[in-house]
Design an enzyme around this catalytic site. Structure first.
Site, short mmCIF file in Angstrom:
data_model
loop_
_atom_site.label_atom_id
_atom_site.label_comp_id
_atom_site.label_asym_id
_atom_site.label_seq_id
_atom_site.Cartn_x
_atom_site.Cartn_y
_atom_site.Cartn_z
N ASP A 104 -8.17 12.34 -55.87
CA ASP A 104 -8.99 12.26 -54.67
C ASP A 104 -8.07 12.10 -53.47
OD1 ASP A 104 -11.63 12.15 -53.55
OD2 ASP A 104 -12.25 11.03 -55.33
N ASP A 206 -12.06 14.25 -49.91
CA ASP A 206 -13.23 13.44 -49.60
C ASP A 206 -13.70 13.69 -48.18
OD1 ASP A 206 -15.03 11.08 -50.24
OD2 ASP A 206 -13.95 10.26 -48.51
N GLU A 268 -15.48 17.85 -50.93
CA GLU A 268 -16.84 17.41 -50.67
C GLU A 268 -17.30 18.02 -49.36
OE1 GLU A 268 -19.27 13.19 -50.17
OE2 GLU A 268 -17.13 13.28 -49.74
N HIS A 329 -19.71 10.09 -58.74
CA HIS A 329 -19.72 8.66 -58.47
C HIS A 329 -20.66 8.29 -57.33
CE1 HIS A 329 -16.82 10.35 -55.63
NE2 HIS A 329 -17.13 9.33 -54.84
#
Length: 534
Positions: A104, A206, A268, A329
């Protein structure tokens, strides 16, 4: 087979990618938190299952107010997880089994105790004064504009040392970096190179759609569909989300990663399906794989599913490689949404659609949301915006490997509670059951490896009716037919041609020839058929 012996340029197009929240995967030292050594001990499971890559939630040094997405040092492992030597051992062990590693990358914000912010907040004249988003107070002394934090309240926080406000898209303790500053872009590029040089195979970026905010700090308008929504969603984030300049930031990160052949940049993204296409880029490439949650967000009936799939394929550029994500998540468990019987159809759909499938640890056993008592809640979303069922802890609860009290996850007290052993699905039990959902996922992954048509073939929709979702995969020489009964009752499905049954979601039918006729699909059953050439 090791990574070195199968170094395909675009390996992700054939891969199955498995997300792991490291803190909840496997504890090795009894402190109740998963760690790098614990993950190494479970590589045999990942190899057995058949995944091609794992994506880890943040493992960097962090005060861990938000699952590690508040980073205080991008180039250090948090001591709760281990150290850089442990990380290097993990990379080596994964690569030895042919499994790639995705980290990430959190470029939008840091923790407020990161040395960058400590220096930036100390003075308007500091060397890093412009590394974050700072603004003077409004005329009334309040925040500069009406922007909201996703965790509730104003997105602006006062800093007495600078006599200014800083902006935070998320927690107050997560100040947003100023991506208009070339020094910030350079620092993030250095972070990427640090991990790429250690053998990382790519990044999941992210919050990639919010890296740039409106330079004029214009107020966001009200959301006309705000009724019943939590406070942070009562504005339309025109000036904080998905700004055109954000694409320049993504292109910059792509330039960095393109200096390392065979490395993946996924990310994302926000917005409706019709917005996802521009994250791929055209003349200037952006993300290899903008993560697509359309299946997870869709109503689970045949008409909605065929529309969702069609809308997505129509929204991405012709050159783009599709991606399908059914868990994560931050997302509610798909098994809790569609129910256990339909999880088999979902598994077959995920593994046979054209594109790269992503699943989240536990999806392969049909894990549902784990009840979290109020006094054990850790998620700041639930604490700061209560009453809207936004808590993400039920998805983040530790893996249940067996039916023992601590689920085989730890010998200590788990950081989040597990569901009761007598009410829970677990890995060990499903490994013993040759017809379990886990066995189906494993068989589907093996079938993908066996049939190039399922990995790289074209997708051709068939008209879905009578609760049966159907489509073809073809690569010019071979053709595979997929039919999924989205109803709990049997349905007749008519097809033309001859072929052989390759697999049923029930795993109780042997490969057999199928004549040109109707096929009776049992409730919740899906089938894969290899079509004979005429």
């Amino acid at each position: 087979m090791s990574i070195e012996s199968r170094d395909e340029a675009a390996w992700w197009e054939s891969a199955v990618i498995y997300e792991i929240a490291l803190i909840s995967f496997q504890d090795s030292n009894g402190d109740g938190k998963g760690d790098l050594a614990g993950l190494v001990s479970r590589i045999d499971y990942l190899r057995w299952l058949g995944v091609d890559a794992v994506w880890l939630t943040p493992i960097y040094k962090s005060p861990f107010r938000d699952l590690g997405y508040d980073i205080s040092d991008y180039c250090a492992i948090d001591p709760a997880f281990g150290n850089l030597e442990d990380f290097d051992r993990l990379v080596k062990a994964l690569h030895a089994e042919g499994i790639r590693l995705i980290l990430d990358l959190v470029p939008n914000h840091t923790a407020n105790d990161h040395e960058w912010f400590v220096e930036s907040s100390s003075s308007r004249n500091s060397a890093k004064a412009d590394w974050y988003i700072w603004a003077d107070a409004a005329e009334n002394g309040g925040p500069p504009n009406n922007w909201l934090s996703r965790f509730g309240g104003s997105g602006w926080e006062w800093c007495e040392a600078r006599r200014q406000y800083y902006y935070h898209s998320f927690l107050t303790e997560q100040p947003d970096l100023n991506w208009r500053n070339p020094q910030v872009r350079g620092a993030i590029a250095d972070v990427m190179r640090f991990w790429l040089d250690r053998g990382v195979d790519g990044f999941r970026v992210d919050a990639s759609a919010v890296l740039i905010k409106d330079e004029l700090l214009r107020d966001n308008p009200p959301n006309p569909e705000a009724e019943g929504k939590p406070p942070p969603q009562r504005q339309t984030p025109v000036f904080t989300d998905d700004r055109p300049e954000t694409m320049i930031c993504i292109e910059f990160m792509r330039e960095v990663i393109d200096h390392y052949p065979g490395r993946l940049l996924c990310g994302e993204v926000q917005g409706k399906t019709d917005r996802i296409g521009h994250f791929y880029g055209n003349d200037r490439p952006r993300l290899h794989l903008p993560l697509n949650f359309a299946l997870l967000d869709s109503r689970w009936d045949v008409l909605s599913l065929q529309a969702t799939i069609d809308a997505y394929f129509n929204a991405i550029p012709e050159h783009a490689w599709p991606v399908w994500v059914v868990g994560g998540h931050d997302k509610q468990r798909i098994a809790s949404k569609i129910g256990e019987p339909q999880m088999r159809a979902m598994a077959m759909l995920l593994m046979t659609l054209r594109g790269t499938p992503f699943l989240y640890m536990g999806d392969e056993i049909g894990r549902k949301r784990v009840p979290i008592p109020a006094d054990r809640v850790r998620d700041p979303f639930e604490k700061l915006v209560p009453g809207y069922d936004l808590c993400r802890d039920p998805e983040r609860a530790p893996m249940r490997w067996d039916d023992s009290a601590q689920g085989g996850f730890t010998t200590g007290e788990p950081w989040l509670p597990l569901e009761r052993a007598d009410e829970a699905v677990n890995i060990a039990a499903q490994q013993r059951d040759k017809r379990s959902l886990l066995a189906l996922f494993r068989a589907l992954m093996a079938l993908r490896r066996e049939h190039a048509c399922l990995r790289q073939g074209d997708y051709k929709a068939l008209r879905s009716c009578n609760d049966v979702l159907a489509f073809r995969r073809t690569d010019g020489r071979n053709e595979i037919l997929v039919a999924l009964n989205i109803a709990a009752e049997p349905r007749k499905w008519h097809w033309q041609g001859r072929g052989h049954l390759l697999m049923s979601t029930h795993l109780d039918r042997s490969p057999e020839p199928l004549p040109d006729a109707s096929l009776l699909l049992r409730g919740n059953e899906g089938v894969i058929i290899a079509v004979e050439a005429r």
